[in-house]
Scaffold this active site. Structure first.
Site, mmCIF file in Angstrom:
data_model
loop_
_atom_site.group_PDB
_atom_site.id
_atom_site.type_symbol
_atom_site.label_atom_id
_atom_site.label_comp_id
_atom_site.label_asym_id
_atom_site.label_seq_id
_atom_site.Cartn_x
_atom_site.Cartn_y
_atom_site.Cartn_z
ATOM 1 N N CYS A 1 -9.190 -7.376 0.894
ATOM 2 C CA CYS A 1 -8.426 -6.152 1.134
ATOM 3 C C CYS A 1 -9.350 -4.958 1.289
ATOM 4 O O CYS A 1 -8.979 -3.942 1.830
ATOM 5 C CB CYS A 1 -7.474 -5.871 -0.015
ATOM 6 N N ASN B 1 -5.891 -9.295 -8.066
ATOM 7 C CA ASN B 1 -6.055 -9.997 -6.797
ATOM 8 C C ASN B 1 -7.423 -10.626 -6.618
ATOM 9 O O ASN B 1 -7.607 -11.481 -5.771
ATOM 10 C CB ASN B 1 -5.767 -9.036 -5.633
ATOM 11 N N GLN C 1 0.556 -9.755 -6.450
ATOM 12 C CA GLN C 1 -0.012 -11.108 -6.609
ATOM 13 C C GLN C 1 0.756 -11.933 -7.644
ATOM 14 O O GLN C 1 0.380 -13.086 -7.916
ATOM 15 C CB GLN C 1 -1.500 -11.029 -6.986
ATOM 16 N N THR D 1 0.847 -1.191 0.000
ATOM 17 C CA THR D 1 0.000 0.000 0.000
ATOM 18 C C THR D 1 0.886 1.246 0.000
ATOM 19 O O THR D 1 0.674 2.180 -0.792
ATOM 20 C CB THR D 1 -0.946 -0.004 1.218
HETATM 21 N N1 PMP Z 1 -1.833 -4.662 -4.342
HETATM 22 C C1 PMP Z 1 -2.445 -5.846 -4.472
HETATM 23 C C2 PMP Z 1 -2.718 -6.389 -5.834
HETATM 24 C C3 PMP Z 1 -2.826 -6.566 -3.334
HETATM 25 O O1 PMP Z 1 -3.443 -7.736 -3.456
HETATM 26 C C4 PMP Z 1 -2.536 -6.020 -2.061
HETATM 27 C C5 PMP Z 1 -2.896 -6.757 -0.794
HETATM 28 N N2 PMP Z 1 -4.262 -6.905 -0.561
HETATM 29 C C6 PMP Z 1 -1.890 -4.775 -1.979
HETATM 30 C C7 PMP Z 1 -1.559 -4.124 -3.150
HETATM 31 C C8 PMP Z 1 -1.584 -4.114 -0.660
HETATM 32 O O2 PMP Z 1 -0.513 -4.778 -0.036
HETATM 33 P P1 PMP Z 1 -0.215 -4.564 1.519
HETATM 34 O O3 PMP Z 1 -1.176 -5.446 2.253
HETATM 35 O O4 PMP Z 1 1.220 -5.040 1.669
HETATM 36 O O5 PMP Z 1 -0.358 -3.137 1.835
#
Ligand code: PMP
Length: 376
Positions: free
Chosen positions: A324, A150, A180, A71
């Site tokens: 997410c 994702n 992913q 993120t």
């Molecule tokens: N990008 C994608 C495609 C994701 O699947 C995710 C996780 N859900 C993220 C970004 C965010 O990653 P993080 O949990 O490390 O902040």
């Protein structure tokens, strides 16, 4: 024991990652910025992890910066590149199926005056590289597209798009969210043609709260977190040594087996789809040629949350749409042509190389029961 099939949300940390973190919290607990031996040892551990991860994506370790997760990497990529290059060129192109950490960041930049163009899949649910190329022009500063979606496992044509765009518009900065894809498909900075690449550790059996951003040499990114100038000023804040070394340990473990695991999980996906077809009443929302790690299905007429909790009652953990987004529908499925009741009943089953056919048997038995018992 629970059957955990929500690996696109997060994975179980591997023993090597846990051990590395414990060592960094008990023995090697220094601050990498300290000038004494304890600091130096911590810095050496961080740089070792940096080299392992950089090697795995074919990058120079000097181009890899640790963050608090993908993120933050996505925020840094978009906001940082927009700040560096967006004064004269005011357009940003993204795919319409990005994770919220790209989509919401682009939306914030849009509010601040950038023009954001979101490229959608065509009517058949597939992206056409020409649509991205047509969306880019001399006014574009940044192009961001994810490698693997994702929610459905759809693989975006990143290489084709980035190479064509770079040929026509060499000044456009290319960013790819590889969360992913990393350690599932080969992610190589030159083959992808990406200037910026976001990675997350907890999707590859590392720990939550750490990620990385690759920044190609010569590409400018204005920091979003300022302070003590750690990570060469790109990301201030004392490095989370335990999480970083755990990330390195997980990457080191998985890097040699990308193809082997892909083949194994492809076999599992085929097995699952065969069993689902036998049950009947379940449609498949993932493309045949998508990442086998993510299988999105709709148990027709059964709302996602209700089915999810029924499965949970049987000790099986899956996700509704995308975990997410805290249960909210993201609209990404709609972009892929999955709408209405079918979207309302979408379930995401996401596997890992440790998933077994017995796990999938349990899931399918529970789905069969759920289709009979659960009221829509
Ligand atoms: N990008 C994608 C495609 C994701 O699947 C995710 C996780 N859900 C993220 C970004 C965010 O990653 P993080 O949990 O490390 O902040």
């Amino acid at each position: 024991m629970a059957v955990y099939l929500d690996n696109a949300a997060t994975t179980k940390p591997c023993a090597e990652a846990v051990q590395a973190a414990v060592d960094a919290m008990t023995i090697n607990f220094g601050n990498p910025s300290s000038l004494h031996r304890a600091g130096l040892d911590a810095q050496i551990a961080v740089d070792r992890a940096r080299k392992v991860i950089a090697d795995s994506i074919g990058a120079d370790p000097a181009c890899l910066y640790f963050t608090s997760g993908a993120t933050e990497s996505n925020n840094l990529a978009l906001r940082g590149a927009a700040a560096a290059y967006g004064r004269k060129r005011r357009k940003i192109v993204i795919s319409a199926v990005e994770h919220a950490s790209v989509e919401e960041t682009a939306a914030a930049l849009e509010k601040s005056g950038f023009e954001v163009v979101r490229v959608s899949p065509r009517g058949d649910g597939r992206f056409c590289p020409e649509d991205f190329i047509a969306a880019c022009d001399d006014d574009t500063c940044l192009l961001s597209m994810m490698y693997v979606n994702n929610e459905t496992g759809y693989i975006l044509p990143v290489k084709e798009v980035f190479s064509a765009v770079k040929r026509r518009f060499p000044d456009i900065v290319t960013h790819c969210d590889c969360v992913q894809a990393y350690m599932k498909l080969p992610v190589k900075v030159n083959a992808l043609g990406a200037d910026l690449i976001s990675l997350s550790a907890h999707k590859i059996h590392g720990a939550k709260g750490v990620g990385a951003l690759f920044i190609r040499k010569g590409v400018r990114v204005v920091p979003i977190v300022t302070g003590g100038k750690q990570e060469k000023g790109i990301r201030s804040g004392t490095e989370s040594v335990p999480l970083i070394v755990a990330f390195g340990a997980a990457a080191e473990k998985l890097a040699p087996t990308i193809q082997e695991r892909w083949d194994r999980v492809s076999g599992l996906k085929a097995y699952l789809l065969g069993k689902i077809a036998e049950i009947g009443g379940i449609s498949v929302n993932s493309p045949d040629d998508g990442s086998p790690y993510v299988v999105n299905i709709s148990a027709e007429g059964k709302r996602s949350e209700i089915m999810l909790h029924f499965l949970e009652s049987k000790g099986i953990y899956v996700s509704s749409g995308s975990a997410c987004s805290k249960g909210q529908q993201s609209g990404v499925l709609g972009q892929f042509g999955i709408t209405g009741k079918r979207a309302d009943s979408a379930l995401r089953i996401s596997m890992t190389a440790e998933t077994t056919e017995a796990d999938l048997d349990e899931l399918c038995e529970a789905l069969r029961e759920g289709l009979e018992k659960v009221r829509g």
